[in-house]
Design an enzyme around this catalytic site. Structure first.
Site, PDB file in Angstrom:
ATOM      1  N   ASP A   1      -1.531  -5.215  -5.519  1.00 15.37           N
ATOM      2  CA  ASP A   1      -2.751  -5.204  -5.536  1.00 15.37           C
ATOM      3  C   ASP A   1      -3.387  -5.357  -6.580  1.00 15.37           C
ATOM      4  O   ASP A   1      -2.830  -5.430  -7.831  1.00 15.37           O
ATOM      5  CB  ASP A   1      -3.445  -3.683  -4.897  1.00 15.37           C
TER       6      ASP A   1
ATOM      7  N   HIS B   1      -6.683 -13.443  -7.607  1.00 13.79           N
ATOM      8  CA  HIS B   1      -7.444 -12.433  -6.994  1.00 13.79           C
ATOM      9  C   HIS B   1      -8.877 -12.246  -7.475  1.00 13.79           C
ATOM     10  O   HIS B   1      -9.137 -12.687  -8.635  1.00 13.79           O
ATOM     11  CB  HIS B   1      -6.935 -11.072  -7.206  1.00 13.79           C
ATOM     12  N   ARG B   2      -9.967 -11.982  -6.837  1.00 12.82           N
ATOM     13  CA  ARG B   2     -11.178 -12.180  -7.128  1.00 12.82           C
ATOM     14  C   ARG B   2     -11.985 -10.765  -7.348  1.00 12.82           C
ATOM     15  O   ARG B   2     -13.112 -10.879  -7.141  1.00 12.82           O
ATOM     16  CB  ARG B   2     -12.059 -13.085  -6.130  1.00 12.82           C
TER      17      ARG B   2
ATOM     18  N   LYS C   1       0.787  -1.402   0.014  1.00 12.15           N
ATOM     19  CA  LYS C   1       0.072   0.042  -0.030  1.00 12.15           C
ATOM     20  C   LYS C   1       0.926   1.239  -0.208  1.00 12.15           C
ATOM     21  O   LYS C   1       1.852   1.092   0.547  1.00 12.15           O
ATOM     22  CB  LYS C   1      -0.882  -0.005   1.442  1.00 12.15           C
TER      23      LYS C   1
END
Length: 475
Positions: A203, A294-295, A175
């Site tokens: 991310d 990742h969903r 982040k």
């Protein structure tokens, strides 16, 4: 057309519209071991009987159309049609029913999640006779699941590659998710891995933006991985997001990751699509790369209780399409995840054989035969105080991923990673000694704080943080 031709064409054929239930509602049907079975939550429009609604779903997701067609006589509808074989009301809900539909295996292309979903959910969700429709579960027969490669490697092979056993794996999403330069991004990766994490992560929306092109990110992250490995003696990884605008570009990025020698890449499987995901999974198996999934976009599809597709179906589809990790909710963090439902699809991801259990939302017994398992990833609003619950809920075969719970540490990224690793090791040791993590969790963390100032600082920062909202998706 001559009168003689008209007579021949009309033999056994009567034009017009007839009720779907006359053909597609077959309550006496005995399902076959090779059938794909589906459980739909059906909300009919007022005045539409549940049998007609269930039959309409079976028809429109298999061989049916809105009117009788004479070409029905050129094939065997009894062989190819979907059949609504059972309907039951949903307890506590008005005008909602679970319709069970059986599909013959020959309706589906081998090894294609894309084709399976195009048939089962492709068109029927816009059907006017239905107010709402949700696909709650699928039973995938071994005859069909054996046509899929599945996860590139699976749980045991991943542990062997990483040489890490007997505990959950620890991760961290870097982040802020957008805006860092590649060099600063790589620095954060190094600090987290050096502090004790097993993985760091791109991310889901980090692809190749103007502020950080993918190649630069891959290079700086690889440097961070190798430096952290040299200093810790542990195998490390960073989920390099290979998701791209085309399949060709996606594979190009995966090829570059393999050339760098890193252990794992990542894909956004719903926004990227099942065809792209399956292609990447095949490449990863052939080239020794682990694949993190990742969903992103899942809640658009699965969050509404009466319309869409339940995540347990998306999880099964991912296991077939291929992925070694997938995000699966946390139960305790900021993102949606009711405990029994979450544990139901966690078992569907990891285990070889899962019994029907309606208390956990599992409508069918599922036998995966030899398809490798997928590690569930708990991520979203979790921190060190959640560690005992996460360890108890998810067990060893999982990835616990702390983004803000690592990078938000008051002393920096590396101390944040240290705090998480110490908390995890303390919980695993306490569990192995026979202590009850659910009851003694806070005490275990406080004891560990005595010999870890990093953990003590983290506990002080997040002692009041809670995400207490009513779950949308309940049984």
């Amino acid at each position: 057309m001559s009168p003689q031709t008209e007579t021949k064409a009309s033999v056994g054929f009567k034009a017009g519209v007839k009720d779907y239930k006359l053909t597609y509602y077959t309550p006496d049907y005995e399902t076959k071991d090779t059938d794909i079975l589906a459980a739909f939550r059906v909300t009919p429009q007022p005045g539409v009987p549940p049998e007609e609604a269930g039959a309409a779903v079976a028809a429109e997701s298999s061989t049916g159309t809105w009117t009788t067609v004479w070409t029905d006589g050129l094939t065997s509808l009894d062989r190819y049609k979907g059949r609504c074989y059972h309907i039951e009301p949903v307890a506590g809900e008005e005008n909602q029913y679970i319709a069970y539909v059986a599909y013959p295996l020959d309706l589906f292309e081998e090894g294609s999640v894309t084709n399976m979903f195009t048939s089962i959910v492709g068109n029927v969700f816009g059907f006017k006779a239905l107010r709402a429709l949700r696909l709650e579960d699928l039973r995938i027969p071994p005859a069909y699941s054996k046509t899929f490669q599945g996860p590139p490697h699976g749980i045991q092979v991943e542990r062997d590659k990483l040489n890490k056993y007997g505990r959950p794996l620890l991760g961290c999403t870097i982040k802020p998710k957008l805006g860092l330069s590649a060099k600063n991004y790589g620095r954060a990766v190094y600090e987290c891995l050096r502090g004790g994490l097993d993985f760091t992560k791109d991310d889901e929306n980090v692809n190749s933006q103007p502020f950080m092109r993918w190649r630069d990110r891959f290079l700086f992250c690889a440097e961070a991985i190798y430096k952290a490995q040299a200093e810790t003696g542990e195998i490390k990884g960073h989920y390099l997001n290979a998701t791209a605008g085309t399949c060709e570009e996606m594979i190009k990025r995966a090829v570059f990751a393999r050339e760098l020698g890193v252990p794992i890449v990542m894909h956004d499987y719903l926004t990227g699509g099942f065809t792209a995901n399956t292609s990447l999974a095949h490449y990863c198996r052939d080239n020794g790369l682990l694949l993190h999934i990742h969903r992103a976009m899942h809640a658009v599809i699965d969050r509404q209780k009466n319309h869409g597709i339940h995540f347990r179906v998306l999880a099964k589809a991912l296991r077939m399409s291929g992925g070694d990790h997938i995000h699966a909710g946390t139960v305790v963090g900021k993102l949606e995840g009711e405990r029994e439902i979450t544990l139901g699809f966690v078992d569907l991801l990891r285990d070889d054989f899962i019994e029907k259990d309606r208390s956990r939302g599992i409508y069918f017994t599922q036998d995966w035969v030899s398809l490798p398992g997928v590690l569930p990833v708990a991520s979203g609003g979790i921190h060190v105080w959640h560690m005992p619950a996460l360890t108890e809920i998810f067990g060893d075969d999982s990835v616990l991923q702390f983004g803000g719970g690592t990078l938000g540490h008051p002393w920096g990224n590396a101390p944040g990673a240290v705090a998480n690793r110490v908390a995890l090791e303390a919980c695993v040791q306490a569990r192995n000694e026979g202590r009850d993590l659910a009851r003694e969790g806070n005490e275990i963390i406080r004891e560990a704080c005595k010999w870890s100032p990093e953990l003590a600082a983290a506990c002080e920062v997040w002692k009041e943080i809670k995400f207490e909202f009513e779950a949308m998706d309940t049984l």
